[in-house]
Design a protein around this motif. Sequence first.
Motif, PDB file in Angstrom:
ATOM      1  N   THR A 192       0.818  -1.209   0.000  1.00  0.00           N
ATOM      2  CA  THR A 192       0.000   0.000   0.000  1.00  0.00           C
ATOM      3  C   THR A 192       0.854   1.262   0.000  1.00  0.00           C
ATOM      4  O   THR A 192       0.519   2.241  -0.667  1.00  0.00           O
ATOM      5  N   GLU A 193       1.971   1.233   0.715  1.00  0.00           N
ATOM      6  CA  GLU A 193       2.849   2.398   0.735  1.00  0.00           C
ATOM      7  C   GLU A 193       3.493   2.617  -0.631  1.00  0.00           C
ATOM      8  O   GLU A 193       3.626   3.759  -1.098  1.00  0.00           O
ATOM      9  N   THR A 196       0.848   4.070  -2.896  1.00  0.00           N
ATOM     10  CA  THR A 196       0.573   5.463  -2.536  1.00  0.00           C
ATOM     11  C   THR A 196       1.653   6.385  -3.072  1.00  0.00           C
ATOM     12  O   THR A 196       1.357   7.447  -3.652  1.00  0.00           O
ATOM     13  N   ARG A 197       2.920   5.990  -2.897  1.00  0.00           N
ATOM     14  CA  ARG A 197       4.016   6.815  -3.424  1.00  0.00           C
ATOM     15  C   ARG A 197       3.928   6.938  -4.939  1.00  0.00           C
ATOM     16  O   ARG A 197       4.174   8.007  -5.509  1.00  0.00           O
ATOM     17  N   PRO A 207      -2.556  14.534  -1.867  1.00  0.00           N
ATOM     18  CA  PRO A 207      -2.004  13.774  -0.740  1.00  0.00           C
ATOM     19  C   PRO A 207      -3.071  13.306   0.249  1.00  0.00           C
ATOM     20  O   PRO A 207      -2.996  12.188   0.765  1.00  0.00           O
ATOM     21  N   ALA A 208      -4.078  14.153   0.507  1.00  0.00           N
ATOM     22  CA  ALA A 208      -5.135  13.759   1.450  1.00  0.00           C
ATOM     23  C   ALA A 208      -5.937  12.582   0.901  1.00  0.00           C
ATOM     24  O   ALA A 208      -6.263  11.640   1.628  1.00  0.00           O
ATOM     25  N   GLU A 211      -3.815   9.410   1.045  1.00  0.00           N
ATOM     26  CA  GLU A 211      -3.715   8.874   2.406  1.00  0.00           C
ATOM     27  C   GLU A 211      -5.006   8.170   2.811  1.00  0.00           C
ATOM     28  O   GLU A 211      -4.983   7.098   3.440  1.00  0.00           O
ATOM     29  N   SER A 212      -6.153   8.767   2.457  1.00  0.00           N
ATOM     30  CA  SER A 212      -7.434   8.135   2.770  1.00  0.00           C
ATOM     31  C   SER A 212      -7.567   6.791   2.054  1.00  0.00           C
ATOM     32  O   SER A 212      -7.998   5.795   2.650  1.00  0.00           O
ATOM     33  N   ARG A 214      -5.099   4.919   1.014  1.00  0.00           N
ATOM     34  CA  ARG A 214      -4.127   3.984   1.595  1.00  0.00           C
ATOM     35  C   ARG A 214      -4.688   3.375   2.883  1.00  0.00           C
ATOM     36  O   ARG A 214      -4.584   2.164   3.111  1.00  0.00           O
ATOM     37  N   ARG A 215      -5.297   4.204   3.714  1.00  0.00           N
ATOM     38  CA  ARG A 215      -5.845   3.723   4.987  1.00  0.00           C
ATOM     39  C   ARG A 215      -6.982   2.726   4.750  1.00  0.00           C
ATOM     40  O   ARG A 215      -7.056   1.686   5.409  1.00  0.00           O
ATOM     41  N   HIS A 218      -5.596  -0.520   3.389  1.00  0.00           N
ATOM     42  CA  HIS A 218      -4.939  -1.255   4.469  1.00  0.00           C
ATOM     43  C   HIS A 218      -5.961  -1.992   5.323  1.00  0.00           C
ATOM     44  O   HIS A 218      -5.826  -3.188   5.599  1.00  0.00           O
ATOM     45  N   GLN A 250      -1.894   0.318  14.790  1.00  0.00           N
ATOM     46  CA  GLN A 250      -2.862   0.256  13.702  1.00  0.00           C
ATOM     47  C   GLN A 250      -4.109  -0.537  14.066  1.00  0.00           C
ATOM     48  O   GLN A 250      -4.877  -0.921  13.189  1.00  0.00           O
TER      49      GLN A 250
END
Length: 408
Positions: A192-193, A196-197, A207-208, A211-212, A214-215, A218, A250
Motif C-alpha cells: 500500500t505504501e 501510494t508513493r 495527498p489527502a 492517504e485516505s 491507503r488507509r 490497508h 494500527q
Amino acid sequence: MQLHRFHQWVAAAPAQARAEAAKALIDAYGHIGADRCRAERLDRMVAVLLDDASVAVRRSLAEAAARSLDVPRWVVVALAQDDTPVATPVLAASALLSDADLVEAVATGDAECHCIVAARVRVPEVVAAAIVEAGHRDAVLSLLANATAVVTPCVLRRILHRFGCDAEMREALLNHAHQDPAFHHELVLAGTEALTRFALDCDWMSPARAESLRRETHDKSVVTIAAGCRDVAGPDGPVTLVMHLRSRGQLTPALLLRALLSGNLDLCEAALSNLSGIAPARCAGHMRAPFGLGFASLYAKAAMPAPLLAVFRAALQAVTLIPGRDGQDPALSRDAIGRVLEVCLSDDAPELARVAALMRRLEAEALREGARLVSVEQGEPMRHPAAPDIAVLRGPRWRRPVVLSAAA
C-alpha cells in the motif's frame, strides 16, 4: 602412471584429452579403496589439473566431482572457489560442501553463483540469510521460488526490508506470508505504501485523498487476512495479528468496525481480549449480548472510545441477526452498515458524524463490490463510460465498425 610422466603428458596433450582424463581421475576415487599410496598419487594428479589453464578441463573436473561422494572434500572446495563457469556444477549439486563453504561461495561469488546456490536442494537457513544479505535480486527470487529452501520469518522480513518496493518480490513473498499473519500484514503495508508513493509521484490524486485511500486499502486487506488466519495459523492466529497491529499502532476502531461489518467476530474478540486483559471466552460471551452490562464493562476496560459504544453494539447486533455470516467471506454487509448508520444519524455527536461518514464510504464500497460480483458472474466485465466498446473495436479500422449484438 608415474607422476613425472603424467606431468609430461599434461604438457603435451590437447585440452579435450585432458578434460577426459579429469573425469577418469575423479571416477577413480571410487575404486582405489584403502590403498593410501594410490590415493596420494591420485590426489597429486588431480591437483595438477586443478591448476590447468583451460577452463574446459577444470569444468570437466567439477562436473565429475559434483556427482561423486568418493572424491576428497578439498577437491570440491577448491572447485567451488574457482571461476564461475568452473564452480557452478559443484555449487549446484555437491553434497560435500558444508554450510560454511556455501556461505563463503556467496560472499566471494557473483550474482550467477548466488542464483545457483539459491536453487540448491535444501538450502540451509544460514545460507539463505547470506544470499539475502548479498542483495542480488534474481538470487533472492530464486531462493523464494525454491520449495526446499529454509526461509525463516526473520529472513523473510529482511527480504521485505530490502526489496519492499519491488512488486515482483512482494508477489514472491506472498507465497510465504499466509502462515504468519503478522508478516502478511507487513507485506500489505509495503504494498500500500508503494502504491501510494506511485500515485503521488504521478500526480494522480491529492495527498489527502491518497492517504485516505491507503488507509482504507490497508483496513480492507487486514480484514481479509483476519478472515483466514485462524485456518492457516491455528487458533492463536487472530491473537497474533491483533498483537502485531497493536504494536504498530494500527488497531483502530475503524478497523474493528470494518471487521464486524464484514462478519468477522474473531478479530474484534481478540482485540477486546488483548486490550482489556479479559479471557477470550468471556469476551465472546459478552459480545453475544452487546446491550448487556457485561459488554459495556468489557468495552470500558478495553479503553475504547466511549461515544462509539452504541455503534459497536449496533454492529454486533446487526451481524448476529444476518444469516450466513461466518467471517470466512470478508464482504461488507449493506444491511449491517445501514443499521449502524441509523444509530449514527440519531445523535449529533461529532464522533458519530465521523463514523457516519465512514459508514457511507463502506456502503459505497459494498455497492461497488456487489456490482463487480454480478458483472463477473454474468461474464460482463465492468467498463468505464469513457472506455471504448471492445465489440466495436473488433471491426477492421478501414471498414465500418462492426457492432456485435445478441441478435447477430
